[in-house]
Motif scaffolding. Structure first.
Motif, PDB file in Angstrom:
ATOM      1  N   HIS A  29       0.762  -1.432   0.340  1.00  0.00           N
ATOM      2  CA  HIS A  29       0.049  -0.008  -0.412  1.00  0.00           C
ATOM      3  C   HIS A  29       0.898   1.277  -0.483  1.00  0.00           C
ATOM      4  N   ILE A  30       1.854   0.638   0.691  1.00  0.00           N
ATOM      5  CA  ILE A  30       2.559   2.345   0.831  1.00  0.00           C
ATOM      6  C   ILE A  30       3.586   2.822  -1.083  1.00  0.00           C
ATOM      7  N   LYS A  31       4.223   1.454  -1.121  1.00  0.00           N
ATOM      8  CA  LYS A  31       4.901   1.755  -2.562  1.00  0.00           C
ATOM      9  C   LYS A  31       3.950   2.412  -3.162  1.00  0.00           C
ATOM     10  N   VAL A  32       2.690   2.146  -3.299  1.00  0.00           N
ATOM     11  CA  VAL A  32       1.248   2.570  -4.497  1.00  0.00           C
ATOM     12  C   VAL A  32       1.233   4.025  -4.192  1.00  0.00           C
ATOM     13  N   ALA A  33       1.416   4.535  -2.979  1.00  0.00           N
ATOM     14  CA  ALA A  33       0.462   5.815  -2.515  1.00  0.00           C
ATOM     15  C   ALA A  33       2.226   6.062  -2.408  1.00  0.00           C
ATOM     16  N   VAL A  34       3.039   5.943  -2.354  1.00  0.00           N
ATOM     17  CA  VAL A  34       4.303   6.889  -3.476  1.00  0.00           C
ATOM     18  C   VAL A  34       4.054   6.881  -5.018  1.00  0.00           C
ATOM     19  N   ASP A  35       3.927   5.906  -5.029  1.00  0.00           N
ATOM     20  CA  ASP A  35       4.041   5.522  -7.114  1.00  0.00           C
ATOM     21  C   ASP A  35       2.592   7.323  -7.372  1.00  0.00           C
ATOM     22  N   GLU A  36       1.825   6.882  -6.774  1.00  0.00           N
ATOM     23  CA  GLU A  36       0.478   8.065  -7.461  1.00  0.00           C
ATOM     24  C   GLU A  36       1.051   9.400  -6.926  1.00  0.00           C
ATOM     25  N   LEU A  37       1.344   9.465  -5.382  1.00  0.00           N
ATOM     26  CA  LEU A  37       2.129  10.664  -5.022  1.00  0.00           C
ATOM     27  C   LEU A  37       3.324  11.822  -6.336  1.00  0.00           C
ATOM     28  N   LYS A  38       4.169  10.401  -6.395  1.00  0.00           N
ATOM     29  CA  LYS A  38       5.096  10.572  -7.891  1.00  0.00           C
ATOM     30  C   LYS A  38       5.168  10.994  -8.962  1.00  0.00           C
ATOM     31  N   GLN A  39       4.022  10.241  -9.622  1.00  0.00           N
ATOM     32  CA  GLN A  39       3.244  10.558 -10.707  1.00  0.00           C
ATOM     33  C   GLN A  39       2.645  12.025 -10.679  1.00  0.00           C
ATOM     34  N   GLN A  40       1.952  12.197  -9.648  1.00  0.00           N
ATOM     35  CA  GLN A  40       1.252  13.753  -8.960  1.00  0.00           C
ATOM     36  C   GLN A  40       1.892  14.633  -9.545  1.00  0.00           C
ATOM     37  N   LYS A  41       3.170  14.365  -8.558  1.00  0.00           N
ATOM     38  CA  LYS A  41       4.248  15.615  -8.775  1.00  0.00           C
ATOM     39  C   LYS A  41       4.499  15.849 -10.206  1.00  0.00           C
ATOM     40  N   TYR A  42       5.125  14.716 -10.190  1.00  0.00           N
ATOM     41  CA  TYR A  42       5.882  14.383 -11.384  1.00  0.00           C
ATOM     42  C   TYR A  42       4.678  15.887 -12.911  1.00  0.00           C
ATOM     43  N   SER A  47      -0.351   8.570   5.976  1.00  0.00           N
ATOM     44  CA  SER A  47      -1.957   8.584   7.107  1.00  0.00           C
ATOM     45  C   SER A  47      -3.275   8.955   6.556  1.00  0.00           C
ATOM     46  N   VAL A  48      -3.410   9.239   5.240  1.00  0.00           N
ATOM     47  CA  VAL A  48      -4.841   8.520   5.095  1.00  0.00           C
ATOM     48  C   VAL A  48      -4.636   7.214   4.875  1.00  0.00           C
ATOM     49  N   VAL A  49      -3.757   7.261   4.048  1.00  0.00           N
ATOM     50  CA  VAL A  49      -4.072   5.237   4.180  1.00  0.00           C
ATOM     51  C   VAL A  49      -4.202   4.685   5.087  1.00  0.00           C
ATOM     52  N   VAL A  50      -3.306   4.848   5.736  1.00  0.00           N
ATOM     53  CA  VAL A  50      -3.674   3.613   7.274  1.00  0.00           C
ATOM     54  C   VAL A  50      -4.729   3.804   7.938  1.00  0.00           C
TER      55      VAL A  50
END
Length: 418
Positions: free
Chosen positions: A240-253, A369-372
């Motif tokens: 779940h953390i890796k999915v959230a990291v990917d989504e946030l990275k894509q948004q900032k990209y 924090s939202v994911v958790v």
């Protein structure tokens, strides 16, 4: 929340947590209970009726009449405290009553969840902002690696500028030959200057976006790698953390990509401060310039030398004037492109640094924090089977050692001292 009159979980609580593993039961309106029914409430409060893993808290909130009478929140809290302290049945449930106890319990629940991710996001933020100790792995230093990409961008721009300048004489000559219209010799067209500068600057947009993509991929890779030693024994949470990291990275990209594209749109408008441009022109004029053949009297303007003009071939006159015009155009275009390059050498890395390092690492804690909070804590905390087996084995060894320690202590404690 549950009321004492309902004696059952709310519909929303049942839908979200049917097994009662994540719900805190809140019993309200104890002052409205009929005499003799309080012991049923005590049974619920002690988790003996409908079991909730996190238990129950009883509170007495302000009534509508209290609100109408302008009873303040502080006064209501004191009244609630007094109610539980003096009630014949509820005075013995102090650790499970009042809104203060409820607030502390909810705070502790939230803190417990946040501790799952605080240390991880702190490490990611330090890596992204260059705040790491000397023992931090080189392969995990985002900021250091980003600086390498920024140096690559600087070198690319400088090499392109050098090659462009080497070919500038022919580029300007061809461009002026193809685009000169009604202009008389000596008149430099701003339109041609603008197009020449724009034509070169726009070629840098794709390399800038390529650098952005490389930094984004690096940031995601490092962030995911840092998650493994922290959460590796919790595969569900790690995923779940890796999915959230990917989504946030894509948004900032995407944010950075839009900014860079807009930056090149602005650069295509051709602008700089007058004083900066004049200074750069003066610096270029001081540099050694290639010599061009000079035709005597070819461009003389005095009436007295006109009789000598027929002795000079026309193509030589045109060539001399053309070379002079080309040199003037080169000076102006070179100066402006140099200014634009200096801007881009800084601004592209600054945009990437802001979105992919600073914003990404700063917002990661909030996102996780939202994911958790949205996921089942029990599901997220499921251990890897190998880690769980190892933990149970170590716990067994620890228990046997503790038993042996107690036995040895008993044996030696019975030996009389000499």
């Amino acid at each position: 929340m549950w009321t004492l009159l309902q004696q059952k979980p709310s519909y929303m609580a049942q839908q979200c947590d049917p097994n009662g593993e994540r719900t805190v039961g809140v019993l309200t309106k104890p002052d409205l209970m009929d005499p003799g029914t309080e012991f049923g409430a005590i049974k619920v409060l002690n988790n003996e009726s409908i079991v909730l893993k996190k238990g129950y808290i009883m509170v007495k909130c302000r009534s509508q009449r209290d609100i109408d009478r302008n009873i303040t929140l502080e006064e209501a809290i004191e009244a609630e405290k007094s109610f539980f302290e003096t009630h014949s049945v509820f005075k013995n449930v102090g650790d499970k009553s009042t809104t203060r106890v409820l607030a502390n319990k909810l705070t502790n629940e939230l803190v417990g969840q946040i501790k799952l991710i605080t240390e991880y996001t702190k490490v990611v933020h330090g890596s992204a902002m260059g705040e790491y100790g000397c023992d931090f792995p080189e392969a995990m230093k985002m900021y250091s690696m980003a600086r390498d990409y920024f140096a690559k961008w600087l070198n690319l721009v400088r090499v392109r500028e050098m090659r462009w300048n080497q070919n500038l004489q022919g580029t300007v000559r061809n461009f002026m030959t193809q685009n000169t219209g009604r202009e008389l010799p000596g008149f430099i067209s701003f339109h041609m200057f603008e197009n020449l500068a724009r034509q070169h600057i726009t070629t840098l947009e794709k390399p800038a976006l390529d650098i952005l993509r490389e930094v984004a991929d690096m940031v995601q890779s490092v962030a995911e790698s840092l998650a493994d030693p922290t959460f590796g024994f919790l595969p569900e949470l790690t995923q779940h953390i890796k999915v959230a990291v990917d989504e946030l990275k894509q948004q900032k990209y995407e944010d950075a990509k839009t900014f860079i594209q807009n930056l090149f749109k602005m650069e295509s408008q051709i602008y700089t401060q007058d004083i900066i441009y004049k200074t750069c022109i003066e610096e270029n004029e001081q540099e050694p310039q290639p010599a061009f053949p000079i035709v005597q009297n070819a461009v003389a303007s005095s009436f007295l030398v006109l009789p000598s003009l027929p002795s000079v071939p026309t193509h030589e006159i045109n060539a001399a004037q053309s070379n002079k015009d080309i040199q003037v155009m080169k000076t102006h275009v070179r100066a402006y492109v140099k200014i634009a390059h200096n801007r881009l050498c800084d601004l592209v890395p600054m945009i990437i640094r802001y979105y992919l390092l600073q914003e990404f690492s700063s917002q990661l804690h909030r996102v996780l924090s939202v994911v958790v909070q949205e996921k089942s804590l029990e599901e997220l905390m499921q251990e890897d089977s190998t880690c769980a087996a190892s933990r149970r084995s170590l716990q067994g060894k620890a228990k046997r050692l503790e038993d042996a320690r107690r036995i040895m202590h008993g044996v030696f404690s019975n030996i009389p001292s000499v």
